[in-house]
Design an enzyme around this catalytic site. Sequence first.
Site, mmCIF file in Angstrom:
data_model
loop_
_atom_site.group_PDB
_atom_site.id
_atom_site.type_symbol
_atom_site.label_atom_id
_atom_site.label_comp_id
_atom_site.label_asym_id
_atom_site.label_seq_id
_atom_site.Cartn_x
_atom_site.Cartn_y
_atom_site.Cartn_z
ATOM 1 N N GLY A 127 0.744 -1.060 -0.049
ATOM 2 C CA GLY A 127 0.065 0.114 -0.051
ATOM 3 C C GLY A 127 0.805 1.224 0.022
ATOM 4 C CE1 TYR A 128 5.490 0.563 0.778
ATOM 5 C CE2 TYR A 128 6.888 1.644 -0.727
ATOM 6 C CZ TYR A 128 6.623 0.903 0.297
ATOM 7 O OH TYR A 128 7.453 0.497 0.907
ATOM 8 C CB SER A 129 0.754 4.726 -5.697
ATOM 9 O OG SER A 129 2.064 4.446 -6.207
ATOM 10 C CD GLU A 154 8.739 -2.074 -6.227
ATOM 11 O OE1 GLU A 154 8.522 -0.760 -5.742
ATOM 12 O OE2 GLU A 154 7.491 -2.420 -6.694
#
Lengths: 356, 396
Positions: B125-127, B242
């Site tokens: 859950g980043y962007s 990543e």
Amino acid sequence: MEFGLSEEQTLLADSVHRFLEEQVPLERVRGIATGEETDGSQSVWQELADLGIPALLIPEEQGGVGLSQLDAAVVAEMFGYHTTPAPFIGTAVMAPIALKAAGDDTTLAAIAKGETTVGVAIGEAVASRLDAGVTSNGERLTGKCVFIINYGSDRYLVADDTGALFMVASDADGLTHRPLTTVDRTRPSGELVFDDTPAQLLSSDAATFEAVLDAGRVMLAADTLGAAQNMIDQAVAYAKEREQFNRPIGSFQAVKHMCAEMAASLEPCRPMVWYAAHALDEIPEEARLTACHTKAHLAEVGTFIAKTSTEVHGGMGFTDLVGLHYWFKRIGFNRQMLGVPELVREEAARLQGLVV
Amino acid sequence: MDLSHGSEYEAFRTEVQQFLHEHKDQAPRGENMRSRKVLDWQRLLIDNGYTARTIPREYGGFGADPDILKGRIIAEEFANARVSQGLGGQGISMLVPTLLELGTEEQKQQFIKPTIEGEMVWCQGYSEPGAGSDLASLRTSATLDGDEWVVNGQKIWTSTAHIADWIFCLVRTEPDAPKHRGISFLLFRMDTPGIEIRPLVDMTLAANFNETFFTDVHVPKHQIVGERGQGWQVANAILGHERDSLGDPNASLTRLNALTELMKHETMGGQRLIDNPVYRDRLMKIQGRVMAMRFNDMRVLSARLNNKNATLARMITKLQGTELRHDLEGLAIDIMGEVGLAYQDNPYLRDGGSWQSQYMYFLGLIIGGGTSQIQKNIISERGLEMPREPKVEKQG
């Protein structure tokens, strides 16, 4: 286990770098290239002999230092970085391989002492241009070699149309030669014409020819690695300093991205050159294929960097004043010699059985 | 270069070949990542040290010392056999190395083993809709209420959210701190009440990623990696992993082998594609680039093991690796002409339609994980120390 240069190799690179920075800076390169300093590349070679550069690959028994081809690649990279005018690739790398195969200890010893230099005329055995080529009867040569490497040397390593390697003195009977101007004035080229010229057969073994060729290709790639690195360093320095619109042009993404692209494409070339050079001595089963790919890949990346770095410099990049063109042309020379990318890639395909 | 090709390595190669010879048939081919076949294969690979090789035994890995040559041999033999070298995904390639670096002992015990075994699937859950390249401006919030965080907000591009068991999630916990210092890194279950997932169909026509909404999602206080407000450092560690995994040159080698095979069988005008000198040259050009990236990878790994600096070499892997892979997949499409267009249920599909789907998927990866343009900012500003873009003051 380590994938990288040893401490000794880093020190070797540093010492050659410092020497060239002090003794053969761009002003001197320019003087030699324009002919103001006559016989410049031969005199630079004498100075490098004091550092032991000609003796790098020659065994200790013949007065050499007996280092590896990876050590030689590290030096070649520095020569590219400084666009050094010196007959390094022919004299210190390609010729010693053939001379070792022939057991010619006398010539090896002379090279190690810096007493003789060797040019290389094997391009016709790779891919003949201008219908040039040399035939032999094992003792004498007839024919023509064009665009040879390290022209103006004391002797020449010559390949005939079967790939047999010969050594010929530059003043041999029946040998005429003339210089051929190329874009790269830091490394003189020329033409040799043989008319029943006496020659010393070094090896008619295909493996020797291949070893000489592979080494030459890897050293040209290493030279490009250094030259391209210098062009990136100059572009980055210029972009940090040059101001337009009240800010350094390097703060504009259009410019900094050009620099990032150059760095990103060159960075993998470094371990590729290391591995290819290492393989020449240590991993014979991979040496040929890696040499071909390294030659082709460095030529492509080098060409991209030569163009991009010049563009980052704007109008100044196009001038003789800044001298960026010395590196541009150095990279161009390395690309054309001993097989352009398409040619060596086809050879890579053939080595893998992909060509029927 | 100390790459001694001793007998130990010859023997190791034989051992890998032997393993592949015996077990190749058990390898999954495109099955669901939850299927027994995939999970059994993963377990078999871990037991034999062909995946999760250097993860410590106490956390369920194989526990071998890092060895770049053995890693290379495994990658090469699996690529030659065209067999899956086990599961990837955001949990295995990103969260696990980050937990090993920054997690508490309890977190390592709880999460690493089930994750590498493929039993625990993660999403990231980043962007957010308003925080893409400028990730640090994210607004999903978490406020402490007793022993629990209460999470509210929205994430986007959450790959595998619809099948994930857990999420690692960046949330703003210190709204008054400067934007980089107000973020924390939380771990929570995807079946927690208050989470809504809406699939987003991508250009491959698969719904690989999602929009994920959080409404008063309660998360136990201790499910945080690093301290409060340190989430940005944790996120950067993870983004490093990543970027290492997105440009994986060993995966490119596997695809290069598949492309070479394709060219030996596919024909044009009765001639094999490999016999066409133009196509062959393009293949060789890609092979040279794959080779360079593999050496770059070995160098980066070696530098890490020997505590040497290879910052720039690591920084460029995502940019170069994803662009290379996109070009590689695109070459297969180009040389197949009309056949290269085949998709989904087309009877003339080649290699399961992977050339088109990977070609598009890698365009997604050129954008995801920090776009190529963001990578170039990082390379020039941090790698080459070039001046930053002047900041624009907020209006109003």
